[in-house]
Enzyme design. Structure first.
Site, PDB file in Angstrom:
ATOM      1  CD  GLU A   1     -49.651 -68.526 -34.129  1.00 21.32           C
ATOM      2  OE1 GLU A   1     -48.628 -68.793 -34.756  1.00 21.32           O
ATOM      3  OE2 GLU A   1     -49.657 -67.722 -33.165  1.00 21.32           O
TER       4      GLU A   1
ATOM      5  CG  HIS B   1     -50.341 -63.649 -33.659  1.00 22.37           C
ATOM      6  ND1 HIS B   1     -49.397 -62.650 -33.653  1.00 22.37           N
ATOM      7  CD2 HIS B   1     -49.741 -64.721 -34.251  1.00 22.37           C
ATOM      8  CE1 HIS B   1     -48.290 -63.090 -34.224  1.00 22.37           C
ATOM      9  NE2 HIS B   1     -48.471 -64.353 -34.586  1.00 22.37           N
TER      10      HIS B   1
ATOM     11  CG  HIS C   1     -42.298 -66.242 -31.899  1.00 25.44           C
ATOM     12  ND1 HIS C   1     -41.159 -65.630 -32.367  1.00 25.44           N
ATOM     13  CD2 HIS C   1     -43.153 -66.272 -32.954  1.00 25.44           C
ATOM     14  CE1 HIS C   1     -41.321 -65.295 -33.635  1.00 25.44           C
ATOM     15  NE2 HIS C   1     -42.527 -65.675 -34.014  1.00 25.44           N
TER      16      HIS C   1
HETATM   17  O1  G3P Z   1     -48.798 -68.651 -37.614  1.00 24.20           O
HETATM   18  C1  G3P Z   1     -48.934 -67.352 -38.070  1.00 24.20           C
HETATM   19  C2  G3P Z   1     -47.852 -66.451 -37.522  1.00 24.20           C
HETATM   20  O2  G3P Z   1     -47.759 -66.649 -36.154  1.00 24.20           O
HETATM   21  C3  G3P Z   1     -46.517 -66.709 -38.188  1.00 24.20           C
HETATM   22  O3  G3P Z   1     -45.522 -65.833 -37.788  1.00 24.20           O
HETATM   23  O4  G3P Z   1     -43.559 -65.216 -36.451  1.00 24.20           O
HETATM   24  O5  G3P Z   1     -45.838 -64.713 -35.590  1.00 24.20           O
HETATM   25  O6  G3P Z   1     -44.993 -67.045 -35.640  1.00 24.20           O
HETATM   26  P1  G3P Z   1     -44.963 -65.698 -36.306  1.00 24.20           P
HETATM   27 MG    MG Z   2     -46.738 -68.096 -34.916  1.00 24.04          MG
END
Ligand code: G3P
Ligand code: MG
Length: 251
Positions: A47, A20, A62
């Protein structure tokens, strides 16, 4: 009789564990050092989140604002790439990472190619930028994505961005991101030509997982940081967990 043209985007192999924002349990999120850390921990995909700068560079960040993860302030959408590039995106996390920069999508792709990492590129449009962010991101991925890597997955909470990505680069697989699975998930996935649903595991039930799988879509969950929970989700048929701590996930 000639085969009908494919109406769905191409599929791509997505591994059971995705880091992540890189490996944000170990390094500042959405930085190149976070991607390197993820690769060192053995993940095959990461990701990360992308949005547009004022001068329409696709940048890996983000939040809408710069305060939380950089030494700058204000909105990303109101800064040019030259200004964003000068900010420190690592020291907030730990002094060890000071000097880490906000990557452009192009810089991210270069490092992914070097590391052999696949990617889930999550589009985070600023207000009023849904179409443009989807279009520009998809065009950049179509033009620059290395043939040596598996096709990426474009995802977004934002339907308009996914629609624009589809119109620009229909062959790049897409996923709708949701927190709770909405009642109209089936229609939304079909309308957007998505191959997968990405949801917050906290709100997922085994029954819902079964319905999504039965409808022929892949199901991936974020943000899963406990091995036991990942094992449960895999047992429900979840294909992939997106995690801050890849090393904790079941092998
Ligand atoms: O893409 C999965 C996750 O990253 C979605 O939430 O806020 O961490 O971008 P966020
Ligand atoms: Mg994300």
């Amino acid at each position: 009789m000639a085969a009908k043209p494919m109406m769905m985007p191409k599929t791509t192999f997505v591994p059971p564990v995705i880091g992540h924002r890189g490996a944000c349990g170990h390094a500042p999120e959405n930085t190149l050092v976070s991607f390197r850390r993820a690769a060192a921990l053995g993940v095959r995909w990461v990701e990360f989140d992308v949005r547009l700068s004022r001068d329409r560079e696709v940048v890996v960040l983000h939040d809408e604002g710069l305060e939380r993860t950089t030494n700058g302030g204000g909105l990303v959408a109101e800064k040019d790439w030259a200004e964003l590039q000068a900010l420190d995106a690592g020291a907030w996390y730990d002094e060890e990472f000071s000097g880490a920069r906000i990557p452009s999508l192009g810089q991210a792709i270069s490092v992914l190619a070097e590391l052999g990492l696949g990617a889930n590129v999550e589009i985070k449009p600023g207000p009023g930028q849904s179409d443009e962010t989807g279009r520009i991101t998809a065009a950049r991925l179509r033009a620059e994505w290395p043939a040596t890597l598996p096709p990426p997955v474009i995802s977004s909470f934002d339907s308009e961005s996914l629609k624009a990505a589809r119109n620009t680069a229909p062959d790049i697989p897409r996923a709708l991101v949701v927190s709770k699975i909405p009642t109209d998930w089936r229609n939304r996935l079909a309308a957007l030509g998505c191959t997968a649903l990405h949801c917050n595991h906290k709100h997922l039930s085994p029954g819902q997982a079964g319905e999504v799988l039965d409808a022929g879509f892949a199901l991936r969950c974020f943000t899963v940081n406990r091995a036991a929970r990942a094992a449960t989700l895999f047992g429900w048929g979840v294909e992939t967990v997106i995690t801050d701590y890849p090393e904790r996930m079941p092998a």
